[in-house]
Write a protein that holds these residues in place. Structure first.
Motif, PDB file in Angstrom:
ATOM      1  N   UNK A   1      14.058  -4.899  33.590  1.00 53.50           N
ATOM      2  CA  UNK A   1      15.184  -3.975  33.432  1.00 53.50           C
ATOM      3  C   UNK A   1      16.473  -4.781  33.316  1.00 53.50           C
ATOM      4  N   UNK A   2      16.945  -5.024  32.085  1.00 54.80           N
ATOM      5  CA  UNK A   2      18.120  -5.871  31.868  1.00 54.80           C
ATOM      6  C   UNK A   2      19.412  -5.341  32.504  1.00 54.80           C
ATOM      7  N   UNK A   3      19.411  -4.092  32.952  1.00 53.20           N
ATOM      8  CA  UNK A   3      20.608  -3.556  33.603  1.00 53.20           C
ATOM      9  C   UNK A   3      20.672  -3.971  35.070  1.00 53.20           C
ATOM     10  N   UNK A   4      19.589  -4.567  35.561  1.00 54.61           N
ATOM     11  CA  UNK A   4      19.529  -4.999  36.957  1.00 54.61           C
ATOM     12  C   UNK A   4      19.513  -6.526  37.042  1.00 54.61           C
ATOM     13  N   UNK A   5      19.877  -7.022  38.216  1.00 50.73           N
ATOM     14  CA  UNK A   5      19.870  -8.462  38.462  1.00 50.73           C
ATOM     15  C   UNK A   5      18.988  -8.790  39.650  1.00 50.73           C
ATOM     16  N   UNK A   6      18.448  -9.985  39.648  1.00 49.74           N
ATOM     17  CA  UNK A   6      17.682 -10.515  40.768  1.00 49.74           C
ATOM     18  C   UNK A   6      18.424 -11.738  41.289  1.00 49.74           C
ATOM     19  N   UNK A   7      18.061 -12.199  42.469  1.00 52.60           N
ATOM     20  CA  UNK A   7      18.633 -13.448  42.941  1.00 52.60           C
ATOM     21  C   UNK A   7      17.524 -14.351  43.433  1.00 52.60           C
ATOM     22  N   UNK A   8      17.806 -15.637  43.363  1.00 53.42           N
ATOM     23  CA  UNK A   8      16.867 -16.623  43.875  1.00 53.42           C
ATOM     24  C   UNK A   8      17.611 -17.587  44.783  1.00 53.42           C
ATOM     25  N   UNK A   9      16.901 -18.135  45.738  1.00 54.21           N
ATOM     26  CA  UNK A   9      17.407 -19.182  46.611  1.00 54.21           C
ATOM     27  C   UNK A   9      16.519 -20.395  46.397  1.00 54.21           C
ATOM     28  N   UNK A  10      17.074 -21.415  45.792  1.00 53.17           N
ATOM     29  CA  UNK A  10      16.311 -22.623  45.511  1.00 53.17           C
ATOM     30  C   UNK A  10      16.795 -23.751  46.415  1.00 53.17           C
ATOM     31  N   UNK A  11      15.886 -24.389  47.147  1.00 57.66           N
ATOM     32  CA  UNK A  11      16.293 -25.492  48.010  1.00 57.66           C
ATOM     33  C   UNK A  11      16.959 -26.605  47.202  1.00 57.66           C
ATOM     34  N   UNK A  12      18.082 -27.073  47.674  1.00 56.05           N
ATOM     35  CA  UNK A  12      18.799 -28.155  47.008  1.00 56.05           C
ATOM     36  C   UNK A  12      17.922 -29.404  46.961  1.00 56.05           C
ATOM     37  N   UNK A  13      17.127 -29.625  47.999  1.00 62.38           N
ATOM     38  CA  UNK A  13      16.261 -30.797  48.058  1.00 62.38           C
ATOM     39  C   UNK A  13      15.158 -30.797  47.015  1.00 62.38           C
ATOM     40  N   UNK A  14      14.930 -29.657  46.366  1.00 64.72           N
ATOM     41  CA  UNK A  14      13.895 -29.575  45.332  1.00 64.72           C
ATOM     42  C   UNK A  14      14.477 -29.606  43.919  1.00 64.72           C
ATOM     43  N   UNK A  15      15.789 -29.838  43.809  1.00 63.87           N
ATOM     44  CA  UNK A  15      16.405 -29.978  42.496  1.00 63.87           C
ATOM     45  C   UNK A  15      16.107 -31.369  41.950  1.00 63.87           C
ATOM     46  N   UNK A  16      16.467 -31.622  40.707  1.00 64.31           N
ATOM     47  CA  UNK A  16      16.209 -32.934  40.101  1.00 64.31           C
ATOM     48  C   UNK A  16      16.865 -34.064  40.871  1.00 64.31           C
ATOM     49  N   UNK A  17      18.038 -33.844  41.405  1.00 62.73           N
ATOM     50  CA  UNK A  17      18.746 -34.915  42.121  1.00 62.73           C
ATOM     51  C   UNK A  17      18.360 -34.965  43.591  1.00 62.73           C
ATOM     52  N   UNK A  18      17.722 -33.943  44.145  1.00 60.09           N
ATOM     53  CA  UNK A  18      17.085 -33.898  45.465  1.00 60.09           C
ATOM     54  C   UNK A  18      17.879 -34.542  46.611  1.00 60.09           C
ATOM     55  N   UNK A  19      19.101 -34.072  46.879  1.00 57.96           N
ATOM     56  CA  UNK A  19      19.855 -34.661  47.990  1.00 57.96           C
ATOM     57  C   UNK A  19      19.349 -34.172  49.342  1.00 57.96           C
ATOM     58  N   UNK A  20      19.474 -35.009  50.352  1.00 58.55           N
ATOM     59  CA  UNK A  20      19.157 -34.595  51.714  1.00 58.55           C
ATOM     60  C   UNK A  20      20.295 -33.770  52.290  1.00 58.55           C
ATOM     61  N   UNK A  21      21.516 -34.109  51.890  1.00 62.03           N
ATOM     62  CA  UNK A  21      22.702 -33.374  52.302  1.00 62.03           C
ATOM     63  C   UNK A  21      23.744 -33.539  51.218  1.00 62.03           C
TER      64      UNK A  21
END
Length: 80
Positions: free
Chosen positions: A31-51
């Protein structure tokens, strides 16, 4: 960058974000009229920082999250 981070913020003089997540809003494919949200751990991104060391002059706002907020409930459900 316009990104929203959620996590443990320490040291108000030289802010550090630990156990961080990137909050992202995405379109609902069914349903393109609605939005979803996601929470992605920063540590799992390509740059993967600890902090993340933040520039205090670039922080727009920060606030503690209530236990009944959607983000806290989502993190609990995901076992984080």
């Amino acid at each position: 960058s316009g990104q929203v981070y959620v996590g443990n913020l320490t040291n108000s003089i030289s802010p550090v974000l630990e156990n961080g997540y990137i909050y992202q809003i995405t379109k609902n494919e069914e349903d393109p009229t609605k939005s979803n949200f996601t929470l992605n751990p920063v540590g799992e991104t390509l740059w993967a920082p600890e902090k993340i060391y933040l520039n205090k002059d670039q922080i727009v706002f920060y606030a503690p999250l209530r236990e009944d907020s959607v983000i806290v409930k989502t993190l609990i459900e995901q076992g984080r």
